[in-house]
Design an enzyme around this catalytic site. Structure first.
Site, PDB file in Angstrom:
ATOM      1  N   ILE A   6      10.709   2.376  -9.806  1.00 13.80           N
ATOM      2  CA  ILE A   6       9.924   2.256  -8.564  1.00 13.80           C
ATOM      3  C   ILE A   6       8.524   1.758  -8.902  1.00 13.80           C
ATOM      4  CG2 ILE A   6       9.241   3.438  -6.424  1.00 13.80           C
ATOM      5  CD1 ILE A   6      11.027   5.820  -7.435  1.00 13.80           C
ATOM      6  N   ASN A  83       8.050  -1.941  -4.569  1.00  8.53           N
ATOM      7  CA  ASN A  83       7.193  -1.441  -3.483  1.00  8.53           C
ATOM      8  C   ASN A  83       5.718  -1.839  -3.661  1.00  8.53           C
ATOM      9  OD1 ASN A  83       6.202   0.742  -1.420  1.00  8.53           O
ATOM     10  ND2 ASN A  83       5.236   1.297  -3.363  1.00  8.53           N
ATOM     11  N   TYR A 150      -0.763 -12.728   1.748  1.00  6.34           N
ATOM     12  CA  TYR A 150       0.133 -11.565   1.908  1.00  6.34           C
ATOM     13  C   TYR A 150       1.384 -11.970   2.702  1.00  6.34           C
ATOM     14  CZ  TYR A 150       1.494  -6.754   3.233  1.00  6.34           C
ATOM     15  OH  TYR A 150       2.168  -5.571   3.432  1.00  6.34           O
ATOM     16  N   LYS A 154       5.270 -12.145   1.375  1.00  7.14           N
ATOM     17  CA  LYS A 154       6.338 -11.327   1.966  1.00  7.14           C
ATOM     18  C   LYS A 154       7.461 -12.214   2.520  1.00  7.14           C
ATOM     19  CE  LYS A 154       4.568  -7.204   1.192  1.00  7.14           C
ATOM     20  NZ  LYS A 154       5.139  -6.344   0.157  1.00  7.14           N
ATOM     21  N   THR A 187      -1.649   4.251   5.319  1.00  5.54           N
ATOM     22  CA  THR A 187      -1.895   4.269   3.875  1.00  5.54           C
ATOM     23  C   THR A 187      -3.185   3.513   3.579  1.00  5.54           C
ATOM     24  OG1 THR A 187      -0.771   2.170   3.495  1.00  5.54           O
ATOM     25  CG2 THR A 187       0.610   4.143   3.411  1.00  5.54           C
TER      26      THR A 187
HETATM   27  N1  LIG Z   1       1.127   0.460   5.078  1.00  5.42           N
HETATM   28  C1  LIG Z   1       1.684  -0.372   5.931  1.00  5.42           C
HETATM   29  O1  LIG Z   1       1.421  -0.346   7.144  1.00  5.42           O
HETATM   30  C2  LIG Z   1       2.678  -1.386   5.449  1.00  5.42           C
HETATM   31  C3  LIG Z   1       3.222  -2.281   6.384  1.00  5.42           C
HETATM   32  C4  LIG Z   1       4.143  -3.205   5.971  1.00  5.42           C
HETATM   33  C5  LIG Z   1       4.541  -3.252   4.640  1.00  5.42           C
HETATM   34  N2  LIG Z   1       3.991  -2.381   3.746  1.00  5.42           N
HETATM   35  C6  LIG Z   1       4.443  -2.482   2.349  1.00  5.42           C
HETATM   36  O2  LIG Z   1       4.753  -1.195   1.837  1.00  5.42           O
HETATM   37  C7  LIG Z   1       4.549  -1.173   0.415  1.00  5.42           C
HETATM   38  C8  LIG Z   1       3.668   0.010   0.029  1.00  5.42           C
HETATM   39  O3  LIG Z   1       2.403  -0.150   0.640  1.00  5.42           O
HETATM   40  P1  LIG Z   1       1.405   1.051   0.918  1.00  5.42           P
HETATM   41  O4  LIG Z   1       1.007   0.932   2.328  1.00  5.42           O
HETATM   42  O5  LIG Z   1       1.971   2.319   0.407  1.00  5.42           O
HETATM   43  O6  LIG Z   1       0.161   0.554   0.018  1.00  5.42           O
HETATM   44  P2  LIG Z   1      -0.903   1.358  -0.863  1.00  5.42           P
HETATM   45  O7  LIG Z   1      -1.101   2.730  -0.345  1.00  5.42           O
HETATM   46  O8  LIG Z   1      -2.068   0.457  -0.954  1.00  5.42           O
HETATM   47  O9  LIG Z   1      -0.172   1.469  -2.281  1.00  5.42           O
HETATM   48  C9  LIG Z   1       0.069   0.316  -3.038  1.00  5.42           C
HETATM   49  C10 LIG Z   1       0.697   0.706  -4.362  1.00  5.42           C
HETATM   50  O10 LIG Z   1       0.882  -0.524  -5.104  1.00  5.42           O
HETATM   51  C11 LIG Z   1       0.351  -0.345  -6.400  1.00  5.42           C
HETATM   52  N3  LIG Z   1      -0.183  -1.589  -6.936  1.00  5.42           N
HETATM   53  C12 LIG Z   1      -1.076  -2.418  -6.344  1.00  5.42           C
HETATM   54  N4  LIG Z   1      -1.427  -3.389  -7.186  1.00  5.42           N
HETATM   55  C13 LIG Z   1      -0.751  -3.158  -8.349  1.00  5.42           C
HETATM   56  C14 LIG Z   1      -0.719  -3.793  -9.614  1.00  5.42           C
HETATM   57  N5  LIG Z   1      -1.474  -4.868  -9.891  1.00  5.42           N
HETATM   58  N6  LIG Z   1       0.095  -3.292 -10.575  1.00  5.42           N
HETATM   59  C15 LIG Z   1       0.837  -2.186 -10.332  1.00  5.42           C
HETATM   60  N7  LIG Z   1       0.843  -1.536  -9.157  1.00  5.42           N
HETATM   61  C16 LIG Z   1       0.051  -2.014  -8.184  1.00  5.42           C
HETATM   62  C17 LIG Z   1      -0.775   0.681  -6.227  1.00  5.42           C
HETATM   63  O11 LIG Z   1      -0.998   1.364  -7.460  1.00  5.42           O
HETATM   64  P3  LIG Z   1      -2.286   1.159  -8.397  1.00  5.42           P
HETATM   65  O12 LIG Z   1      -3.439   0.786  -7.534  1.00  5.42           O
HETATM   66  O13 LIG Z   1      -2.413   2.471  -9.096  1.00  5.42           O
HETATM   67  O14 LIG Z   1      -1.876   0.077  -9.336  1.00  5.42           O
HETATM   68  C18 LIG Z   1      -0.174   1.618  -5.184  1.00  5.42           C
HETATM   69  O15 LIG Z   1       0.595   2.606  -5.822  1.00  5.42           O
HETATM   70  C19 LIG Z   1       3.925  -2.536   0.085  1.00  5.42           C
HETATM   71  O16 LIG Z   1       4.921  -3.405  -0.378  1.00  5.42           O
HETATM   72  C20 LIG Z   1       3.382  -3.019   1.416  1.00  5.42           C
HETATM   73  O17 LIG Z   1       3.297  -4.425   1.493  1.00  5.42           O
HETATM   74  C21 LIG Z   1       3.066  -1.450   4.113  1.00  5.42           C
END
Ligand SMILES: NC(=O)c1ccc[n+]([C@@H]2O[C@H](COP(=O)([O-])OP(=O)(O)OC[C@H]3O[C@@H](n4cnc5c(N)ncnc54)[C@H](OP(=O)(O)O)[C@@H]3O)[C@@H](O)[C@H]2O)c1
Length: 252
Positions: A6, A83, A150, A154, A187
């Protein structure tokens, strides 16, 4: 033992997915730049890889390390959840520097593509359940000025999942692959979107309204649905799934 690789488990949806998957029958291989010590302390069945997915030339070595630690012939299922993602840079494309531009596409598109390719290679002879879930976004379809990278990443991930789905139909031991839109979740990523300066990102207000009007779900609710989908008998292999449609189906 079932194995789960993951990405993005330090916070948000990825953290909740990992937390809800903790079980004596599950082994978690968690990847993010920042180690989630709280998560790691909850189970002996977790190996944490503090890894920056921007370093795409080192992903192969990372996957070799992960797969060297797995007893593949005895695995009862193996899953990859792509993710991890970043929304930055949120800006009109002529205001973005090349380094930030490539960084976004590396993390959001290239890294999941490389991980998918290596996962399929490593699991070639595995006959138990093999599945890949690419966490995508409705941003692939619904566009905002300032989010071109972005959205493009996607949309690319969705098309990639569909194409690999077709390829896997030619395999004797196919890997199931689905791209899933998880909805709008409270988030860090949402916080980043609504905190942008409106002069550089006009849609910041829309993201703020989504939060203020209670449109956001929690990472825990979303993770629950994603895991439910991951184990679904009729995995919708090769498709792009909107979790909203899936949740309506589940409620029926
Ligand atoms: N939140 C929403 O409304 C929403 C909507 C549509 C889709 N999504 C999708 O859902 C997924 C999770 O998003 P989230 O909302 O949970 O985002 P988040 O809270 O910002 O978490 C993003 C995660 O990605 C990791 N990450 C970012 N850059 C990285 C890198 N260079 N190397 C390794 N890990 C990295 C971060 O860990 P570190 O910073 O520790 O590296 C963090 O654990 C994403 O694919 C996002 O596009 C979210």
């Amino acid at each position: 033992m079932k194995h789960f690789i993951i990405t993005g488990t330090s916070r948000g949806i990825g953290e909740s997915i990992a937390e809800q998957l903790i079980s004596p029958d599950h082994y978690l291989h968690c990847i993010s730049r920042v180690k989630n010590a709280r998560l790691e302390s909850k189970s002996n069945n977790i190996t944490y890889y503090e890894f920056d997915l921007n370093q795409i030339d080192q992903i192969e070595a990372l996957m070799n390390r992960i797969f060297n630690s797995i007893d593949l012939p005895r695995t009862e299922g193996i899953y990859l959840i792509n993710n991890a993602s970043m929304i930055a840079p949120v800006a009109f494309i002529d205001k973005v520097n090349v380094n930030d531009l490539t960084g976004n596409l590396k993390v959001n598109l290239l890294a999941p593509i490389i991980l998918t390719s290596l996962f399929i290679q490593h699991t070639k002879y595995v006959e138990s359940n093999k599945r890949i879930l690419n966490i995508s976004s409705s941003s692939a379809k619904h566009h905002h000025p300032g989010m071109s990278l972005y959205s493009a990443a996607k949309a690319g991930l969705d098309v990639f999942s569909q194409c690999v789905g077709l390829e896997q139909n030619h395999s004797n031991t196919p890997v199931g692959i689905v791209s899933i839109w998880p909805g709008m979740i409270d988030t860090n990523l949402q916080h980043e979107a609504r905190s942008q300066d409106q002069s550089t990102f006009p849609s910041a207000e829309l993201f703020g309204m989504a939060k203020d009007t209670g449109m956001l779900t929690t990472p825990e609710e979303t993770a629950h649905l994603i895991i439910d989908f991951l184990f679904k008998i009729e995995f919708e292999h090769g498709s792009v799934v909107d979790i909203f449609d899936y949740s309506k189906l589940v409620q029926q």
